[in-house]
Design a protein around this motif. Structure first.
Motif, short mmCIF file in Angstrom:
data_model
loop_
_atom_site.label_atom_id
_atom_site.label_comp_id
_atom_site.label_asym_id
_atom_site.label_seq_id
_atom_site.Cartn_x
_atom_site.Cartn_y
_atom_site.Cartn_z
N GLY A 71 -27.99 19.85 -13.01
CA GLY A 71 -27.26 20.61 -12.00
C GLY A 71 -27.70 20.22 -10.59
N ARG A 72 -29.00 20.08 -10.41
CA ARG A 72 -29.51 19.67 -9.09
C ARG A 72 -29.05 18.26 -8.75
N ILE A 73 -29.03 17.37 -9.74
CA ILE A 73 -28.57 16.00 -9.52
C ILE A 73 -27.09 16.00 -9.14
N ALA A 74 -26.29 16.82 -9.82
CA ALA A 74 -24.86 16.90 -9.51
C ALA A 74 -24.65 17.39 -8.08
N ASN A 75 -25.38 18.43 -7.68
CA ASN A 75 -25.27 18.94 -6.30
C ASN A 75 -25.68 17.88 -5.29
N LEU A 76 -26.75 17.18 -5.60
CA LEU A 76 -27.26 16.15 -4.70
C LEU A 76 -26.28 14.98 -4.60
N ASN A 77 -25.72 14.57 -5.73
CA ASN A 77 -24.72 13.49 -5.71
C ASN A 77 -23.50 13.88 -4.89
N GLN A 78 -23.10 15.13 -4.99
CA GLN A 78 -21.96 15.61 -4.20
C GLN A 78 -22.30 15.54 -2.71
N ARG A 79 -23.52 15.94 -2.34
CA ARG A 79 -23.92 15.92 -0.94
C ARG A 79 -24.02 14.48 -0.43
N ILE A 80 -24.56 13.59 -1.24
CA ILE A 80 -24.67 12.18 -0.84
C ILE A 80 -23.27 11.57 -0.71
N GLY A 81 -22.39 11.91 -1.66
CA GLY A 81 -21.03 11.38 -1.64
C GLY A 81 -20.23 11.82 -0.43
N SER A 82 -20.55 13.00 0.10
CA SER A 82 -19.79 13.51 1.26
C SER A 82 -20.47 13.15 2.59
N ALA A 83 -21.61 12.48 2.53
CA ALA A 83 -22.37 12.19 3.75
C ALA A 83 -21.65 11.19 4.64
N LYS A 84 -21.67 11.48 5.92
CA LYS A 84 -21.14 10.56 6.93
C LYS A 84 -22.32 10.20 7.83
N VAL A 85 -22.80 8.96 7.67
CA VAL A 85 -23.97 8.52 8.42
C VAL A 85 -23.59 8.24 9.87
N ILE A 86 -24.36 8.82 10.78
CA ILE A 86 -24.17 8.61 12.22
C ILE A 86 -25.37 7.82 12.72
N ASP A 87 -25.10 6.64 13.24
CA ASP A 87 -26.15 5.82 13.81
C ASP A 87 -26.39 6.29 15.24
N ALA A 88 -27.61 6.75 15.49
CA ALA A 88 -27.94 7.29 16.81
C ALA A 88 -27.75 6.27 17.92
N HIS A 89 -27.87 5.00 17.60
CA HIS A 89 -27.72 3.96 18.63
C HIS A 89 -26.27 3.84 19.13
N ASP A 90 -25.33 4.39 18.36
CA ASP A 90 -23.93 4.35 18.76
C ASP A 90 -23.54 5.54 19.65
N GLN A 91 -24.47 6.47 19.85
CA GLN A 91 -24.19 7.67 20.63
C GLN A 91 -24.34 7.38 22.13
N PRO A 92 -23.64 8.14 22.99
CA PRO A 92 -23.82 7.97 24.44
C PRO A 92 -25.22 8.47 24.83
N HIS A 93 -26.04 7.59 25.37
CA HIS A 93 -27.44 7.92 25.60
C HIS A 93 -27.69 8.87 26.77
N ASP A 94 -26.66 9.22 27.51
CA ASP A 94 -26.84 10.15 28.62
C ASP A 94 -26.34 11.55 28.29
N GLU A 95 -25.99 11.76 27.01
CA GLU A 95 -25.41 13.03 26.59
C GLU A 95 -25.98 13.41 25.23
N ILE A 96 -26.17 14.72 25.01
CA ILE A 96 -26.71 15.18 23.73
C ILE A 96 -25.62 15.17 22.68
N ARG A 97 -25.88 14.41 21.64
CA ARG A 97 -24.99 14.31 20.47
C ARG A 97 -25.85 14.35 19.22
N PHE A 98 -25.20 14.24 18.08
CA PHE A 98 -25.91 14.21 16.80
C PHE A 98 -26.93 13.08 16.82
N GLY A 99 -28.14 13.36 16.37
CA GLY A 99 -29.20 12.36 16.32
C GLY A 99 -30.08 12.32 17.55
#
Length: 172
Positions: A71-99
């Motif tokens: 059950g824990r593996i299924a929940n974790l796989n669901q969370r990994i499958g829905s993950a959208k990775v945000i690379d902090a280097h792609d964020q505007p460095h003069d403004e607070i964003r994710f990362g």
């Protein structure tokens, strides 16, 4: 004595799978690269634990443990499958964003409120003791879009704390 006070669980008891940190309905599951790596490490640990449990001799206990782990593996796989990775280097460095890692300085002058450094991360990576706050937290939402020199209000034990943003970095 009530069974609630005993640690004895029988094979007939329902298996309760602990819930993961919640995402608000309709929210995207943003994660940092570090957060995704942590989820994958957790998954590998659970899969290793499942292999170990499969070798146990007591059938009833093995069945319960496998149900919990699966059950824990299924929940974790669901969370990994829905993950959208945000690379902090792609964020505007003069403004607070994710990362972003944000340095804050107290504007109230009270000695009880220390300067803070907070990093905005995904819900599974959040750990307030290490200054990692989920992007869904009210504090993170209050900071999003702000720049160095602007202020943010935080609820505090003694009222409202006003903190100035002194630095924004994306070190991840």
């Amino acid at each position: 004595m009530s069974r609630a006070f005993l640690k004895n669980e029988s094979a007939d008891d329902p298996v309760v799978i602990p819930a993961r940190a919640p995402l608000p309905p309709g929210a995207t599951n943003y994660v940092t690269p570090r957060g995704l790596a942590l989820l994958r490490t957790e998954l590998a640990g659970l899969e290793a634990e499942r292999t170990h449990v499969q070798a146990e001799s007591d059938e009833a206990e093995r069945s319960r443990q496998l149900a919990l782990i699966n059950g824990r593996i299924a929940n974790l796989n669901q969370r990994i499958g829905s993950a959208k990775v945000i690379d902090a280097h792609d964020q505007p460095h003069d403004e607070i964003r994710f990362g972003a890692t944000v340095s804050l300085h107290s504007q109230t002058g009270r000695a009880t409120i220390a300067d803070k450094k907070l990093t905005i991360v995904g819900v599974d990576e959040a750990d307030a003791t290490h200054g990692r706050i989920a992007f869904t937290a009210p504090v993170a939402r209050a900071m999003l879009g702000k720049r160095v020199g602007e202020t943010v209000s935080f609820p505090a034990m003694q009222g409202v704390s006003i903190m100035e943003i002194t630095e924004i970095s994306y070190d991840e």
